[in-house]
Design a protein around this motif. Sequence first.
Motif, PDB file in Angstrom:
ATOM      1  N   LYS A 110       0.802  -1.225   0.000  1.00 17.40           N
ATOM      2  CA  LYS A 110       0.000   0.000   0.000  1.00 17.40           C
ATOM      3  C   LYS A 110       0.837   1.279   0.000  1.00 17.40           C
ATOM      4  CE  LYS A 110      -4.341  -1.697   1.773  1.00 17.40           C
ATOM      5  NZ  LYS A 110      -5.369  -1.585   2.797  1.00 17.40           N
ATOM      6  N   PRO A 111       2.019   1.303   0.641  1.00 20.07           N
ATOM      7  CA  PRO A 111       2.810   2.551   0.594  1.00 20.07           C
ATOM      8  C   PRO A 111       3.245   2.960  -0.819  1.00 20.07           C
ATOM      9  CG  PRO A 111       3.580   1.133   2.373  1.00 20.07           C
ATOM     10  CD  PRO A 111       2.600   0.330   1.555  1.00 20.07           C
ATOM     11  N   LEU A 112       3.141   2.053  -1.786  1.00 14.27           N
ATOM     12  CA  LEU A 112       3.545   2.377  -3.159  1.00 14.27           C
ATOM     13  C   LEU A 112       2.469   3.137  -3.925  1.00 14.27           C
ATOM     14  CD1 LEU A 112       5.104  -1.085  -4.177  1.00 14.27           C
ATOM     15  CD2 LEU A 112       6.299   0.931  -3.266  1.00 14.27           C
ATOM     16  N   TYR A 113       1.211   3.110  -3.461  1.00 14.35           N
ATOM     17  CA  TYR A 113       0.082   3.679  -4.211  1.00 14.35           C
ATOM     18  C   TYR A 113      -0.439   4.963  -3.576  1.00 14.35           C
ATOM     19  CZ  TYR A 113      -0.696  -1.468  -4.479  1.00 14.35           C
ATOM     20  OH  TYR A 113      -0.577  -2.820  -4.561  1.00 14.35           O
ATOM     21  N   LEU A 114      -1.170   5.698  -4.404  1.00 15.04           N
ATOM     22  CA  LEU A 114      -2.035   6.780  -3.931  1.00 15.04           C
ATOM     23  C   LEU A 114      -3.447   6.213  -3.953  1.00 15.04           C
ATOM     24  CD1 LEU A 114      -0.709   9.847  -5.957  1.00 15.04           C
ATOM     25  CD2 LEU A 114      -0.189   9.235  -3.592  1.00 15.04           C
ATOM     26  N   GLY A 115      -4.101   6.148  -2.829  1.00 15.13           N
ATOM     27  CA  GLY A 115      -5.462   5.611  -2.785  1.00 15.13           C
ATOM     28  C   GLY A 115      -5.487   4.107  -2.975  1.00 15.13           C
ATOM     29  N   HIS A 116      -6.679   3.592  -3.266  1.00 15.59           N
ATOM     30  CA  HIS A 116      -6.878   2.157  -3.469  1.00 15.59           C
ATOM     31  C   HIS A 116      -6.868   1.832  -4.964  1.00 15.59           C
ATOM     32  CE1 HIS A 116      -7.965   1.481   0.710  1.00 15.59           C
ATOM     33  NE2 HIS A 116      -8.726   2.559   0.646  1.00 15.59           N
ATOM     34  N   PRO A 117      -6.475   0.602  -5.323  1.00 14.33           N
ATOM     35  CA  PRO A 117      -6.614   0.195  -6.723  1.00 14.33           C
ATOM     36  C   PRO A 117      -8.089   0.271  -7.131  1.00 14.33           C
ATOM     37  CG  PRO A 117      -5.291  -1.390  -5.509  1.00 14.33           C
ATOM     38  CD  PRO A 117      -5.883  -0.447  -4.499  1.00 14.33           C
ATOM     39  N   GLU A 118      -8.327   0.616  -8.386  1.00  9.93           N
ATOM     40  CA  GLU A 118      -9.693   0.697  -8.917  1.00  9.93           C
ATOM     41  C   GLU A 118      -9.953  -0.516  -9.789  1.00  9.93           C
ATOM     42  OE1 GLU A 118     -10.568   4.469 -10.776  1.00  9.93           O
ATOM     43  OE2 GLU A 118      -9.203   5.485  -9.407  1.00  9.93           O
ATOM     44  N   VAL A 119     -10.927  -1.317  -9.394  1.00  5.93           N
ATOM     45  CA  VAL A 119     -11.275  -2.530 -10.132  1.00  5.93           C
ATOM     46  C   VAL A 119     -12.277  -2.178 -11.230  1.00  5.93           C
ATOM     47  CG1 VAL A 119     -12.323  -4.829  -9.973  1.00  5.93           C
ATOM     48  CG2 VAL A 119     -10.909  -3.957  -8.095  1.00  5.93           C
ATOM     49  N   GLU A 120     -12.044  -2.722 -12.426  1.00  3.43           N
ATOM     50  CA  GLU A 120     -12.956  -2.544 -13.549  1.00  3.43           C
ATOM     51  C   GLU A 120     -13.151  -3.904 -14.191  1.00  3.43           C
ATOM     52  OE1 GLU A 120     -10.597   0.388 -15.643  1.00  3.43           O
ATOM     53  OE2 GLU A 120     -11.883   1.981 -14.898  1.00  3.43           O
ATOM     54  N   LEU A 121     -14.395  -4.299 -14.424  1.00  2.95           N
ATOM     55  CA  LEU A 121     -14.728  -5.617 -14.968  1.00  2.95           C
ATOM     56  C   LEU A 121     -15.511  -5.445 -16.266  1.00  2.95           C
ATOM     57  CD1 LEU A 121     -15.880  -7.228 -11.603  1.00  2.95           C
ATOM     58  CD2 LEU A 121     -13.595  -7.309 -12.646  1.00  2.95           C
ATOM     59  N   PHE A 122     -15.153  -6.258 -17.285  1.00  5.65           N
ATOM     60  CA  PHE A 122     -15.751  -6.104 -18.607  1.00  5.65           C
ATOM     61  C   PHE A 122     -16.147  -7.457 -19.194  1.00  5.65           C
ATOM     62  CE2 PHE A 122     -12.725  -2.699 -17.959  1.00  5.65           C
ATOM     63  CZ  PHE A 122     -13.398  -1.570 -18.385  1.00  5.65           C
ATOM     64  N   ASP A 123     -17.373  -7.540 -19.707  1.00  6.28           N
ATOM     65  CA  ASP A 123     -17.815  -8.697 -20.478  1.00  6.28           C
ATOM     66  C   ASP A 123     -17.599  -8.394 -21.952  1.00  6.28           C
ATOM     67  OD1 ASP A 123     -19.116 -10.584 -18.535  1.00  6.28           O
ATOM     68  OD2 ASP A 123     -20.247  -8.761 -18.075  1.00  6.28           O
ATOM     69  N   SER A 124     -17.136  -9.377 -22.709  1.00  5.65           N
ATOM     70  CA  SER A 124     -16.901  -9.203 -24.136  1.00  5.65           C
ATOM     71  C   SER A 124     -18.226  -9.041 -24.876  1.00  5.65           C
ATOM     72  CB  SER A 124     -16.152 -10.416 -24.688  1.00  5.65           C
ATOM     73  OG  SER A 124     -15.965 -10.282 -26.072  1.00  5.65           O
ATOM     74  N   VAL A 125     -18.268  -8.073 -25.775  1.00  4.65           N
ATOM     75  CA  VAL A 125     -19.428  -7.840 -26.613  1.00  4.65           C
ATOM     76  C   VAL A 125     -19.097  -8.200 -28.069  1.00  4.65           C
ATOM     77  CG1 VAL A 125     -21.008  -6.069 -27.484  1.00  4.65           C
ATOM     78  CG2 VAL A 125     -20.245  -6.002 -25.100  1.00  4.65           C
ATOM     79  N   LEU A 126     -17.884  -7.883 -28.482  1.00  2.00           N
ATOM     80  CA  LEU A 126     -17.423  -8.144 -29.833  1.00  2.00           C
ATOM     81  C   LEU A 126     -15.933  -8.450 -29.760  1.00  2.00           C
ATOM     82  CD1 LEU A 126     -17.901  -7.962 -32.953  1.00  2.00           C
ATOM     83  CD2 LEU A 126     -17.262  -5.543 -32.751  1.00  2.00           C
ATOM     84  N   ALA A 127     -15.484  -9.477 -30.456  1.00  5.68           N
ATOM     85  CA  ALA A 127     -14.067  -9.827 -30.461  1.00  5.68           C
ATOM     86  C   ALA A 127     -13.613 -10.085 -31.890  1.00  5.68           C
ATOM     87  CB  ALA A 127     -13.826 -11.054 -29.601  1.00  5.68           C
ATOM     88  N   GLN A 128     -12.440  -9.566 -32.236  1.00  2.78           N
ATOM     89  CA  GLN A 128     -11.833  -9.812 -33.537  1.00  2.78           C
ATOM     90  C   GLN A 128     -10.360 -10.105 -33.309  1.00  2.78           C
ATOM     91  OE1 GLN A 128     -12.634  -6.309 -35.854  1.00  2.78           O
ATOM     92  NE2 GLN A 128     -14.610  -7.079 -36.503  1.00  2.78           N
ATOM     93  N   SER A 129      -9.762 -10.832 -34.208  1.00  4.50           N
ATOM     94  CA  SER A 129      -8.346 -11.136 -34.102  1.00  4.50           C
ATOM     95  C   SER A 129      -7.713 -11.118 -35.490  1.00  4.50           C
ATOM     96  CB  SER A 129      -8.140 -12.501 -33.454  1.00  4.50           C
ATOM     97  OG  SER A 129      -8.586 -13.520 -34.328  1.00  4.50           O
TER      98      SER A 129
END
Length: 109
Positions: free
Chosen positions: A84-103
Amino acid sequence: MFLAMNRFKVKLGSEADFETVWRERDSHLRTVPGFKTFNLLRGPTKDDHTLYASHSVWASRADFEAWTRSEAFRKAHGSAGANKPLYLGHPEVELFDSVLAQSVEDQAA
C-alpha cells in the motif's frame, strides 16, 4: 471472454519497486480454470503518480468469480497490504464482459 482490470496510481519514485512486486510474485494463475492471459501495463505519469493497469483475460465471468473465491486467489493476494505505501489511494477494479471480439486470424480467413 471476460476482462478484469485494476488501475493503480503509483507514487512517483516507486515505479521500479511496484514493477518488481508484480514481476516476482507468484500469481497462482497458471493452474486456474478459465485463465487466459495477464498483462501489467504502465501508463502516463502525472504530477504525483504513474498510472498502471493490471489486466487479466478469462474464458468467462464465472471462471473469474470462481478464482476470486479460491485458495489460489488468497495465496496470490496474501501480502497485498504490504504494498500500500507504493500507491495513492486504493486500486480501482474494472470488470468487462466481451461484446465483440476480432483477431488477426479472423482477418486472414
